[in-house]
Design an enzyme around this catalytic site. Structure first.
Site, PDB file in Angstrom:
ATOM      1  CD1 TRP A 129      -3.368  -3.286   1.262  1.00  0.00           C
ATOM      2  CD2 TRP A 129      -4.667  -4.963   0.924  1.00  0.00           C
ATOM      3  NE1 TRP A 129      -4.030  -2.864  -0.010  1.00  0.00           N
ATOM      4  CE2 TRP A 129      -5.248  -3.798   0.022  1.00  0.00           C
ATOM      5  CE3 TRP A 129      -6.159  -5.524   1.173  1.00  0.00           C
ATOM      6  CZ2 TRP A 129      -6.193  -3.856  -0.996  1.00  0.00           C
ATOM      7  CZ3 TRP A 129      -6.832  -4.882   0.698  1.00  0.00           C
ATOM      8  CH2 TRP A 129      -6.713  -4.733  -0.751  1.00  0.00           C
ATOM      9  CE  LYS A 153       7.331   0.952   3.450  1.00  0.00           C
ATOM     10  NZ  LYS A 153       5.572   0.122   3.394  1.00  0.00           N
ATOM     11  CG  HIS A 154       3.202  -6.409   5.781  1.00  0.00           C
ATOM     12  ND1 HIS A 154       1.966  -6.115   4.627  1.00  0.00           N
ATOM     13  CD2 HIS A 154       3.294  -6.963   6.352  1.00  0.00           C
ATOM     14  CE1 HIS A 154       1.948  -7.061   4.803  1.00  0.00           C
ATOM     15  NE2 HIS A 154       1.958  -8.118   5.837  1.00  0.00           N
ATOM     16  CB  ALA A 155       0.543  -3.382   2.885  1.00  0.00           C
ATOM     17  CB  SER A 206      -0.562  -2.883  -7.726  1.00  0.00           C
ATOM     18  OG  SER A 206       0.496  -1.283  -7.713  1.00  0.00           O
ATOM     19  CD  GLU A 227       1.354 -12.483  -6.561  1.00  0.00           C
ATOM     20  OE1 GLU A 227       0.841 -11.664  -7.635  1.00  0.00           O
ATOM     21  OE2 GLU A 227       0.795 -12.781  -5.621  1.00  0.00           O
ATOM     22  CG  LEU A 228       3.531  -7.888 -10.558  1.00  0.00           C
ATOM     23  CD1 LEU A 228       4.415  -6.852 -11.609  1.00  0.00           C
ATOM     24  CD2 LEU A 228       4.209  -6.726  -9.424  1.00  0.00           C
ATOM     25  CB  CYS A 261      -3.073 -10.252  -7.836  1.00  0.00           C
ATOM     26  SG  CYS A 261      -2.165  -9.698  -6.490  1.00  0.00           S
TER      27      CYS A 261
END
Length: 465
Positions: A129, A153-155, A206, A227-228, A261
């Site tokens: 998001w 599949k979005h937040a 996350s 990508e976290l 991030c």
């Protein structure tokens, strides 16, 4: 039900029914069919779609920016910049995809051999998001140019942004079925990953969710790009321009209300300039304007959700209890919405939450060190490895120190940021794989070797009568 909440007021904006199992099945079938036709086109025939995506984004920038701000709370000026960056990314790949995907021939006197780049199929994009348009378009532009299809599949706290992305794609002339937004709950994602119609997965999110998705995709032997999280160090050495470093540090930490991030989070400063840096940093933080993110003058809006604010405050309290010193802020702001005061914690050390954990919000941790070697050691003393910054007037030493930092990117005398021209991604628990640049467009392709030997006649020569 998927609900959109305005973080500025805490009030519900809209709600949406989930897609049924039959609707999901139909979307996947349509995506596979459309992708087979799409991959048959040349890359030169695909890139006009990217150019039109950029046109639509710029034409509707004001509307889409307001939608971002209303759903996740970032200041409007930053939302507008996000839409413009998406358009730039589409233009970049429209211009460069033919070159990035060109066959690479290997010279040989006896054979003609080449590496060619074929699409993988339909890629599932699980997006966060915090940059609801940028995170998708930085993946989609190269993936579509390479011949893939995409399912988003979005937040679930930005459903209107997810549907607006589908609107962009339709208006740009995306072939029917090649892209689709799915409105589903997280517990249904595993079924998508396991589905044979999904060829690969990309996730920005996350570290905890990344580990779950990696296990699910790994079980299905499907390619992933992750990508976290990050706890980026911002190293200020004694010979740095302290005022310049502090001015950039304010933006590096508090852009997007600290919810990125790749925000700078741990400010590792040589003791000789630490007091001067903290004072300059504080002056910059005090100039930040907290308010309605739709106000063009606002630089700090609310956090995206109430639970995020609660978790951030708990990290601040634990850090203070462990011995950190509060320079400014440190409390939720008493007003409607999910606001948190811009915060500076000084004398942070390893073992404190503000050092060891990712702080996702407007909280900066000042870490004091004796010298550059200690700075690099502490910069690397984290489970994360996304970005890092080094501030010094000695560029030769900076280049050497940059090679010693464990991160996917190191910026010298500047703020870490993603750029369509440069590869972006992390190591360690910040993920793997790369987005953007030539590396990004080659993540979701089959790098295929084509070897051609000398021509031979297969049939024997006929005898003369």
């Amino acid at each position: 039900m998927i609900v959109s909440i305005n973080p500025t007021s805490g009030e519900e904006i809209a709600s949406f029914e989930e897609h049924s199992a039959a609707e999901v099945d139909s979307a996947l079938t349509a995506a596979v069919r459309a992708q087979r036709a799409w991959r048959a086109r040349s890359v030169e025939d695909r890139v006009p779609l990217l150019r039109q995506m950029a046109v639509v984004l710029r034409k509707e920038k004001t509307r889409y920016a307001r939608l971002i701000t209303q759903e996740m709370g970032k200041p409007l000026v930053e939302s507008e910049a996000e839409i413009e960056k998406c358009a730039w990314n589409c233009d970049f790949y429209a211009e460069n995809a033919p070159r990035f995907l060109a066959d690479e021939f290997i010279e040989s006197s006896a054979t003609e051999s080449a590496a060619v780049f074929d699409p993988l199929g339909v890629v599932l994009a699980i997006m966060p998001w915090n940059y609801p348009f940028w995170q998708f378009f930085r993946f989609a532009a190269p993936a579509l140019a390479a011949g893939n299809g995409a399912i988003l599949k979005h937040a679930n706290n930005v459903p209107q942004c997810a549907l607006a992305i589908e609107e962009v794609m339709t208006a740009a002339g995306c072939p029917d079925g090649l892209f689709r937004t799915l409105m589903i709950q997280p517990d249904r994602v595993a079924g998508l990953i396991a589905d044979d119609r999904i060829a690969a997965v990309t996730l920005t999110g996350s570290t905890q969710v990344g580990a779950i998705v990696a296990a699910q995709a790994g079980k299905a032997l499907k390619k992933q790009v992750l990508e976290l999280g990050g706890s980026d160090p911002f190293v200020v050495l004694a010979d740095a321009n302290v005022e310049a470093a502090a001015a950039v540090a304010v933006k590096a930490r508090f852009i997007n209300v600290g919810q990125s991030c790749v925000n700078a989070k741990r400010f590792i400063v040589e003791e000789g300039v630490a007091d001067a840096f903290v004072q300059a940093f504080r002056r910059g933080v005090e100039r930040l304007k907290i308010g309605d993110p739709l106000d063009a003058e606002t630089s700090i809006g609310p956090l995206a959700r109430a639970n995020l604010r609660a978790a951030l405050h708990e990290q601040v309290e634990r850090s203070l209890a462990a011995g950190a010193r509060l320079e400014i802020g440190g409390q939720p702001i008493e007003r409607p919405g999910y606001y948190y005061a811009p915060t500076i914690l000084d004398h942070v050390t390893p073992g404190m939450a503000a050092f060891d954990e990712e702080t996702f919000g407007p909280v900066a941790a000042i870490v004091r060190v004796e010298n550059a070697d200690e700075a690099i050691m502490l910069a690397n003393q984290t489970e994360y490895g996304l970005g890092a910054a080094i501030w010094t007037s000695d560029l030769g030493r900076a280049r050497q120190l940059a090679r010693r930092i464990d991160a996917g990117a190191v910026f010298i005398n500047g703020m870490v940021a993603s750029d369509p021209r440069l590869p972006f991604g992390g190591i360690k628990r910040s993920g793997y794989g790369r987005e953007l640049g030539v590396c990004g467009i080659r993540e979701f392709v089959n790098i295929k070797t084509v070897w051609i030997g000398p021509a031979r006649n297969s049939a024997p020569a006929s005898k003369s009568e």
